[in-house]
Design a protein around this motif. Sequence first.
Motif, short mmCIF file in Angstrom:
data_model
loop_
_atom_site.label_atom_id
_atom_site.label_comp_id
_atom_site.label_asym_id
_atom_site.label_seq_id
_atom_site.Cartn_x
_atom_site.Cartn_y
_atom_site.Cartn_z
N GLN A 1 32.02 45.35 25.27
CA GLN A 1 32.89 45.11 24.13
C GLN A 1 33.59 43.77 24.35
O GLN A 1 33.63 43.25 25.47
N SER A 2 34.16 43.23 23.30
CA SER A 2 34.91 41.98 23.43
C SER A 2 36.30 42.27 24.00
O SER A 2 36.93 43.26 23.61
N PRO A 3 36.79 41.44 24.92
CA PRO A 3 38.14 41.64 25.48
C PRO A 3 39.18 41.51 24.37
O PRO A 3 39.01 40.73 23.44
N PRO A 4 40.28 42.26 24.46
CA PRO A 4 41.34 42.14 23.45
C PRO A 4 41.99 40.76 23.52
O PRO A 4 42.03 40.13 24.58
N ARG B 1 48.60 34.63 37.57
CA ARG B 1 48.91 35.62 38.60
C ARG B 1 48.63 37.04 38.12
O ARG B 1 48.09 37.88 38.85
N GLU B 2 48.97 37.31 36.86
CA GLU B 2 48.69 38.64 36.31
C GLU B 2 47.20 38.91 36.25
O GLU B 2 46.74 40.02 36.53
N LEU B 3 46.42 37.88 35.91
CA LEU B 3 44.96 38.04 35.90
C LEU B 3 44.43 38.31 37.30
O LEU B 3 43.51 39.12 37.47
N GLU B 4 45.01 37.64 38.29
CA GLU B 4 44.57 37.85 39.66
C GLU B 4 44.89 39.28 40.11
O GLU B 4 44.06 39.94 40.74
N VAL B 5 46.07 39.76 39.78
CA VAL B 5 46.45 41.13 40.10
C VAL B 5 45.53 42.11 39.37
O VAL B 5 45.06 43.10 39.94
N PHE B 6 45.25 41.82 38.11
CA PHE B 6 44.34 42.65 37.30
C PHE B 6 42.97 42.74 37.99
O PHE B 6 42.39 43.82 38.13
N PHE C 1 35.72 40.63 34.39
CA PHE C 1 35.67 39.94 35.68
C PHE C 1 34.25 39.87 36.26
O PHE C 1 34.08 39.81 37.45
N ASP C 2 33.27 39.90 35.38
CA ASP C 2 31.89 39.85 35.85
C ASP C 2 31.59 38.62 36.68
O ASP C 2 30.75 38.64 37.59
#
Length: 216
Positions: free
Chosen positions: A144-147, A156-161, A213-214
């Motif tokens: 699916q497409s990311p929101p 930083r939030e992406l890294e934690v995610f 995060f592929d």
Amino acid sequence: MTIRVLVVDDQSMVRAGFRLLLADEPDIEVVAEASTGRDAVAQAARFRPDVILMDIRMPEMDGLEATRRILATDTEARVLILTTFDLDDYVFEALRAGASGFVLKDEPPEQLLAAVRTVAAGEALLSPTVTRRVIQRFATVRRQSPPAAVGDLTPRELEVFRLITRGLSNAEIGAELFISDTTVKTHVTRLLQKLDLRDRAQAIVLAYQTGLFDEA
């Protein structure tokens, strides 16, 4: 704060065992029991438990469908799936149904108690082993497409995610990024709010449904 628990299993001896185990804990109270998925939905609506220990295979309505119906009307509830079946499809479908954790019935009592407290605190109970299997299962699902809200996350939030999707705990993420547990928790809270997600389990499902995060 006392954690209010609903125990759902079609076997009375299993329910009694869980009730006895939980009764010894000062911060946990069993407020109700249910023997079918349909009864679980009714009891959850009546008692509004914080955590629901949910069996998967039950008459009338299975635990997965009961989980879907309960969470459709109570977004604050946390469902911890209990099963003797360590199978990929159950893990996958439990998470898609909105469960916050997945634990085998034959695990040591202390692990079950820790699981109840973990999901009650708003975290997901997903070991790296379970997470790897979820990743493999989602690899076969159409993406699916990311929101759009993903674009609002800070680097930083992406890294934690990304580290959440690997099944890492707050402590492990902190060690990886050289930041405190408290700082990790703040980042997790903010990214869940931005993405309108209930907990880490939903975050992992979102990441692998969209292939976010592929390339990571």
